[in-house]
Design an enzyme around this catalytic site. Sequence first.
Site, PDB file in Angstrom:
ATOM      1  N   TYR A 167       0.800  -1.280   0.093  1.00  0.00           N
ATOM      2  CA  TYR A 167       0.012   0.114  -0.127  1.00  0.00           C
ATOM      3  C   TYR A 167       0.929   1.151  -0.164  1.00  0.00           C
ATOM      4  CZ  TYR A 167      -3.841   3.207   1.257  1.00  0.00           C
ATOM      5  OH  TYR A 167      -4.451   4.363   1.243  1.00  0.00           O
ATOM      6  N   ASP A 188       1.502   0.209  23.299  1.00  0.00           N
ATOM      7  CA  ASP A 188       1.347   0.935  24.506  1.00  0.00           C
ATOM      8  C   ASP A 188       0.227   2.059  24.510  1.00  0.00           C
ATOM      9  OD1 ASP A 188       2.661   3.020  23.064  1.00  0.00           O
ATOM     10  OD2 ASP A 188       4.511   3.017  24.419  1.00  0.00           O
TER      11      ASP A 188
END
Length: 431
Positions: free
Chosen positions: A252, A313
């Site tokens: 992509y 995270d």
Amino acid sequence: MASELTYRGGASAPGSASNGGEYSPKPSKPLSWLTRAARYAAAEHRPVFALAGMLFAAALFTFSSSTTSTSSSSYPAASAGFNHLAVSGSSSFHESVGGKVPLGLRRRQLRVLVTGGAGFVGSHLVDRLVERGDSVIVVDNFFTGRKGNVAHHLQNPRFEVIRHDVVEPILLEVDQIYHLACPVSPVHYRYNPIKTIKTNVVGTLNMLGLAKRIGARFLLTSTSEVYGDPLQHPQVETYWGNVNPIGVRSCYDEGKRTAETLTMDYHRGANLEVRIARIFNTYGPRMCIDDGRVVSNFVAQALRKEPLTVYGDGKQTRSFQYVSDLVEGLMKLMEGEHIGPFNLGNPGEFTMLELAKVVQDTIDKEARIEFRPNTADDPHKRKPDISRAKELLGWEPKVPLHEGLPLMVTDFRKRIFGDQEESTEAAGGLS
């Protein structure tokens, strides 16, 4: 040996036995004292017919003029008012004719091709183009697009949809081409990476070739993914990016970079009118449910009472623009005089944890967050610098996240629970 001449006339040949062998002189032409052109004009009553034609034309013109004069005199008050306003230059003139734009000043209706027009962004763009009065052709293979996104236009004579893959050439006559066709979510473009890069390269080549053949203006919807995992923050259009050319996302990322290259080569080499937009994260109604993009994932999970999945995270940042803002930017770019590329995105920056909090506040405050390992090549920061779009296009996003997200939630709730209700009814009917 005496030469012989074959006489092909209907009468006896001159000099034959029937006329005693005497020479017959060629008969003299009438009006021989005139020039050849004058004799031709005078022959066979041509002057009479010419004079009759001129008299007929004069009579027709006189009759038409008298009819026009009669019509004008039937409305003396209106004519006087019109003349007064025309001389005085009063602004109330526009009100006196109902506020209509004179025919000669009306905007010309365009024929516009939108590839990928049944998809999320494409269908919203189609809505705006049809509303504007253009004739719109949608080309879509429905890999990620949905017929339901454009079904409300099917009875419109200025709209048509063609099931077609842009990897194959197509011949159409249009004025503008918005080239949106390509799967954009990781789930979809990684499903068949070879087909993804073919769509970006071969599909773009086909559309550029079509634009060159018919003289259409061409707009490429590129992506912020051309910046890869950027080392510059925020990203400006002159930044070349930091892209992994052999990673799982490169079909992509590099595909769109190549599409930009092809577009500029056609502009420089074939003098094609082109525009390039680099689209940042966009959300809104009609997004594919469960397509792997963070906003649609969070909304669908919260509605289904599932944990919100945060990868890594949760400190990665993204910017989110509402789809109507993007469509406005694309149309301004197409109608403007600047090639680009232009960043089209909302510079408001959110971490994934901050976005999850907004979704919780909007849908379900009790929704819990579940952390999962991060995906490969996931950019750590993504924020557009839109100074160039503001200055040259007069464009900037207007819909903040807290206003746009509830509109998307309403659409998702209807589609998710509407589908569930239909499934329940179908199961009940079968039992």
